[in-house]
Enzyme design. Sequence first.
Site, mmCIF file in Angstrom:
data_model
loop_
_atom_site.group_PDB
_atom_site.id
_atom_site.type_symbol
_atom_site.label_atom_id
_atom_site.label_comp_id
_atom_site.label_asym_id
_atom_site.label_seq_id
_atom_site.Cartn_x
_atom_site.Cartn_y
_atom_site.Cartn_z
ATOM 1 N N HIS A 121 -14.166 -38.827 -7.160
ATOM 2 C CA HIS A 121 -12.869 -38.227 -7.474
ATOM 3 C C HIS A 121 -12.914 -36.710 -7.402
ATOM 4 O O HIS A 121 -12.046 -36.063 -6.793
ATOM 5 C CB HIS A 121 -12.447 -38.693 -8.870
ATOM 6 C CG HIS A 121 -11.031 -38.391 -9.241
ATOM 7 N ND1 HIS A 121 -10.640 -37.174 -9.756
ATOM 8 C CD2 HIS A 121 -9.904 -39.151 -9.183
ATOM 9 C CE1 HIS A 121 -9.337 -37.194 -10.007
ATOM 10 N NE2 HIS A 121 -8.865 -38.387 -9.677
ATOM 11 N N ASP A 128 -13.094 -32.137 -13.428
ATOM 12 C CA ASP A 128 -13.086 -33.429 -12.753
ATOM 13 C C ASP A 128 -14.419 -34.140 -12.960
ATOM 14 O O ASP A 128 -15.083 -33.923 -13.975
ATOM 15 C CB ASP A 128 -12.772 -33.221 -11.261
ATOM 16 C CG ASP A 128 -11.906 -34.333 -10.694
ATOM 17 O OD1 ASP A 128 -12.363 -35.495 -10.706
ATOM 18 O OD2 ASP A 128 -10.777 -34.064 -10.245
ATOM 19 N N SER A 155 -3.470 -37.511 -8.814
ATOM 20 C CA SER A 155 -4.739 -36.786 -8.728
ATOM 21 C C SER A 155 -4.868 -36.048 -7.403
ATOM 22 O O SER A 155 -5.504 -34.995 -7.330
ATOM 23 C CB SER A 155 -5.921 -37.759 -8.864
ATOM 24 O OG SER A 155 -6.178 -38.081 -10.197
#
Length: 780
Positions: free
Chosen positions: A218, A156, A561
Amino acid sequence: MFGSMKFLLISNIVTLFLALFLLSLANGMEEKKDVYIVYMGAAAPASSPETLTQTHLQLLTSVVKRQEHQKLIHSYKHGFSGFAARLSKEEALAISQNQDVISVFVDPVYQLHTTRSWDFLQLQSSLKSGSTLRANETDNGLFSKVGEDTIIGLLDTGIWPESPSFSDKGMRPLKKRWNGKCDKANDFNSSNCNMKLIGARSYKPDDNPNSPRDYDGHGTHTSSIAGGAAVSDASYYGVAAGTAKGGSPASRIAVYKVCGNFGCTGSSILAAFDDAIADGVDVLSISIGGYIFDKPDFNKDPIAIGSFHAVEKNVIVVCSAGNDGPSTGSVLNEAPWIITVAATTIDRKFDSDILLLGTGSNNKAIKGQAINFSNLGKSPTHPLVYGRSAKSNSNSSTDQSASHCDMQSLDEKKIKGKIVVCKHNDEDIRSDVLVELLKDLGAIGVILVNYQQNSVASTYVDIPVTEIPLQAADELFTYINSTKKPIATILPTISVTEYKPAPQIAYFSSRGPSSLTKNILKPDIAAPGVNILAGWPLRNSSSDIPPGKKPSGFNLQSGTSMSCPHIAGVAANIKSWNPKWSASAVRSAIMTTAILMNNNKRQLTTDLGSTATPYDFGAGEVNPIAALQPGLVYDAGPEDYLLFLCNYGYNTSTIKSISNSALVGFECPKNSSKDLISSLNYPSIAISNLHRIKKKIVSRTLTNVGAEEEITYVVSVQSPVGVDVKVVPEKLQFTKKSKKLSYQVTFSVKDSSLTNELFGWITWSDGKHLVRSPYVISSK
């Protein structure tokens, strides 16, 4: 004369410089080099990492003669063999001719597929668990230890280690099987790791700084969803308040930063896979994918390549399905060795209502949805204007453009100090950009009338905004047209829980069928992915911070996600509960125990209201409790995937190069064909071209993983109209000696006019467990 000679001399010099310039330009064009990935398949068992790196350098040197071009960007030497280097087209072509090379391709850039969710899943589990483990047992000490010493790796954007989600309070040191490390940088060192966050690596040398620290958010968000510690009193500035926790809060986390300022490069993704395999992770969560308009084949897809070798080492790989829904055929990460995850809503929504001025105390309320921190007050006292009524006198202004609040069509004087109503659809400027432009023109609030209903509550931090669907806007427009001075207010967001129906398939979630092979059903499973509260970097400069507020350390995000790490957390718990299970057995447990009902006890739907199908949700919504004790599993090993590759179209020599699992005598069957892919021992069944072949027989093998030594399972079949489905035998009697039993399913077309997809389910039950498999039949 001297003047003409001087002119000739200058002319010759100019000509010489021009020729040299053109020559250097041509050389520059010839020397144009891109980063290429050279994939060489499985690493020979006897080869050391150092030997493999030397092999890679020798191959590179044989093609690239100039010393300055011989540096490897990455050398893959643990889980598989290959490298990344900067090459010209000619050099890449030359390397591809080497007999040890499987594929050479330009380094692709992939994209990110960007609390209450776990509580909701627990409530859903109690509807019909099918497990002897009850939902209320998830709060006892036994369940709190599930996942302990299981390692979840995440590819990520990095991690924000100071987040309370990564506290190691109460955790014990990890048993000595971890080979990973914490990279050092000017903003990150080994002390940032602990017994929760046990590893952090970065593969983004072009970023400044090159560090595992997450400056995007994220990676922090997905990591805390998968394995974050429980954090009480968490919220997004008071919204969605509660306890935020990961799906496997006792698990350890290792982060591999492969995404940076310029996306997620395939070469970095492969490097992270290579290290994660060697480090000793149990589960990999990858919320990254390519593009639906440019899907590579399996041997040129870094995620498919890396995950294949990870699964060979019994690492469970979970990937997001993509955010290109609701278009059919938009699903990504389609390899059968990957668990592919779709996104659903949960039973929480975020209301931001509109109050219109009525008579006396009878103000009218219109339901809206968004996340905002309105300071407009609870009484309707602010002037309201529809974009069309604020049309400018310019020649380019039309009623249509003004109603959509096109900036070139609006009169700034008619907007200033008012709440502005705008129609909005997918072809318009992005809603957050539109709102910012209206704010700059002096608007004090915005009401967006969306052409399509949207399950995602968008966030607006510095101006009151709410959204309503077009079909619900009649009352608003009737009011605006009924008075010369419409008055309104937008109320601040409130969280509403136990909302029905839920779950629903999110509109953005990518759909099947797979465009690479319709004989594998993708996605595999669905999990919460809409407005999920989880950890976030504590940065004062973040644009997500409302005016006058301090960073909250939590954020609400939507996308597959977010659904992907939910399944990674569940997989970590299953692996902890059943440490000897294969990656495919874990996937089977997740799929065959899935839920098909919403909290209204009706069949799952999309958030647009239509009935959902396995192309939307795979096997259904994950049931994290029942998945711990599935009763039976569909197991598959590396050799099953080799046969898949045979049937897909790869030849024997290529497959032997790809995998160490290919035995010396391994050969692809002579009758290999894509039609035979349907018989891969997968927890779902997909059949294409049934209209042409009329009849299809597939086989499956079930393994008893329950505690009983002798148990009988009976089959039931839910069949669509137009197809006859027969299972033989109808009973499976497992004994101490017979832990594996097979059955066959015959699909026959009854209606010769079959032209569409049909769906059904095959369920085996022993009275306690329900082992359910979806199937899809396609006419093409």
